[in-house]
Design an enzyme around this catalytic site. Structure first.
Site, short mmCIF file in Angstrom:
data_model
loop_
_atom_site.label_atom_id
_atom_site.label_comp_id
_atom_site.label_asym_id
_atom_site.label_seq_id
_atom_site.Cartn_x
_atom_site.Cartn_y
_atom_site.Cartn_z
N ASP A 148 0.82 -1.22 0.00
CA ASP A 148 0.00 0.00 0.00
C ASP A 148 0.86 1.27 0.00
OD1 ASP A 148 -2.39 1.43 0.12
OD2 ASP A 148 -3.25 0.18 1.69
N ASP A 203 -9.75 3.92 -3.75
CA ASP A 203 -10.51 2.70 -3.43
C ASP A 203 -11.89 2.62 -4.06
OD1 ASP A 203 -8.35 2.47 -1.78
OD2 ASP A 203 -9.51 1.90 -0.02
#
Ligand code: GAL
Length: 385
Positions: A148, A203
């Site tokens: 990430d 996202d």
């Protein structure tokens, strides 16, 4: 400047370590399950084991799903020697035992970390610990790492991801590397020799086309952001429009079917994000549709793209092997729409056979025109032979 030159030299020459050792991984888009969309931090080894069981009992493994990936929140601290500490309340048997369990089902095991100092949920990140972490993951039997981009102030993305990529390549275990940098530094332009897939957007949110204040969005908006990226995808290196929301209960079945259709046409990684224990028949029929998956997994690895746009009505297509072409007719409006297809205008030759993916039947041949009725937020998905 010196740093930039060495990064460039690495990208051109040094990546051969990564490329040589991992080139056969992900020749088609990876398929699997990830804990985040449904469980977020409410994870445990039980949930992961049950997901692995369900992947087998539902037959998902037979149609190509193989990775079981734990997302954020499994890690709590670092020991004095730098090694990562697993949350022993949530994962009492430890990661090696869990990986062994997943492997015993004939599946592969994935894990999550972050290029920053902390993960997005403020757990210890990988920055400065790449070699230790890659070796730890390899010793546990990890097959897939999602990495990430939170808490990365002052960190340079190409260097950060390249450091982890090298560490993985040298870990002695083939590990698929999934870059989750949200597309900010346009990873499709530099990540081909660094990882196997890279996120292209913020996202996904469980909705058709909503937006959140922090940048999250529904799949139809993510779809728009994939336009023009098709030239960067191919076997071993994929654009990743984020994980699937199919089966998470907030969209209509038509919207979920359309979501899955597009992820197949885009040659996107098919990482399910629902509770595999509790899939209803409709969800199963979407996630296990072998014809849609065949489009996704086609060996040419071509990402589909938009070929026609008339406001709320769009046509997308993807070239497949054996002279086949996948075509999606998409109604973005929430009302039913009747469309007169002019195949010539779409550049599609006469007399090709039409196979209807969602009905699993042949649907005649391409004649000069065809009338299609498409419900709101829905698709018609064909393979032309
Ligand atoms: C986000 C990422 C999500 C999920 C989450 C975990 O940055 O895009 O997919 O991994 O972090 O904290």
């Amino acid at each position: 400047m010196k740093k930039q030159i060495s990064i460039l030299l690495f990208l051109f020459f040094g990546t051969s370590v990564f490329a040589q050792k991992t080139q056969n991984l992900s020749l088609t888009p990876p398929m699997g399950w990830n804990s985040w969309n449904k469980f977020a931090c409410n994870i445990s080894e039980k949930i992961v084991m049950v997901a692995a069981d369900a992947m087998v009992s539902t037959g998902m493994n037979k149609v190509g799903y193989e990775y079981i990936v734990i997302d954020d929140c499994w890690q709590v601290a670092r020991r004095a020697d730098g090694t990562i500490v697993v949350d022993s309340t949530l994962f009492p048997s430890g990661m090696k035992a869990l990986a062994d369990y997943v492997h015993s089902k004939g599946l592969k095991f994935g894990i999550y970390s972050c290029a920053g100092k902390l993960t997005c949920e403020k757990r210890p990140g990988g920055n400065g610990y790449e070699v230790i972490d890659a070796n730890t993951y390899a010793s546990w039997g990890v097959d897939y790492l999602k990495y990430d981009w939170c808490y990365t102030d002052g960190i340079e993305p190409i260097k950060a991801y390249t450091d982890m990529s090298k560490a993985l390549a040298n870990s002695g275990r083939p590990i698929v590397f999934s870059l989750c940098e949200w597309g900010s530094s346009r990873p499709y332009k530099w990540a081909q020799n660094v990882g196997h897939l890279w996120r292209t957007t913020a996202d996904i949110v469980n909705c058709y086309d909503c937006k959140t204040s922090w940048g999250g969005m529904g799949w139809a908006l993510i779809l728009d952001k994939q336009e023009g990226l098709e030239k960067f995808a191919g076997p071993g290196h994929w654009n990743d429009p984020d994980m699937l929301e199919v089966g998470n209960g907030k969209m209509t079945y038509n919207e979920e079917e359309a979501h899955f259709s597009f992820w197949c046409l885009l040659a996107a990684p098919l990482i399910t994000g629902n509770d595999l224990r509790k899939m209803d028949e409709k969800t199963k029929s979407i996630l296990l549709n072998k014809y849609a998956i065949e489009v996704n997994q086609d060996k040419l690895g071509i990402q589909g793209s938009k070929i026609y746009d008339e406001g709320d009505f769009e046509v997308w297509s993807k070239k497949m092997s054996n002279n086949r072409t996948a075509v999606i007719f998409f109604n973005r409006n929430d009302k039913e729409f009747t469309f007169e297809i002019d195949w010539k205008e779409l550049g599609i030759k006469q007399n090709r056979q039409l196979f209807d993916v969602w009905n699993g039947i042949n649907s005649g041949t391409v004649k000069s025109t065809k009338t299609l009725k498409i419900q709101g937020h829905s698709v018609k998905f064909f393979i032309l032979k």
